[in-house]
Design a protein around this motif. Sequence first.
Motif: not given
Length: 116
Positions: A65-66, A69, A74, A89, A93
């Motif tokens: 999901e991250e 983006k 970031y 990441v 996260r």
Amino acid sequence: MRLQAGQRFAAGEKTAVIAKNLRVSVRSVERWRRAWREGGMEALRSAGPANNPTVTDEQFAVLEEELGKGPSAYGFDDDRWTLARVQTVTRRRLRMSRPVTTVWRLLEVPPVCGRC
């Protein structure tokens, strides 16, 4: 190798002989012998890498999901994901520090070379 050493401990072999035959340090054999005395052969079995905890399916879903983006979310300058950026990441996260080689395996990136 540790299990071989355990069999030799049971046979009464000396630490120095075991170390020489298995091509390991005497200190390692002494550590294995101590574990063997305290827990038997089971104590010599490998529990796997201690510093490489696995990523759960739930954590992987969060990472997906991250990454969806995009890098700009970031603060990266362009829209390219690199292993180092994915590593960043993952650290931010998931609060997990992974070497780039582990990130590579995590993402199952195919080889770049057509002959590989």
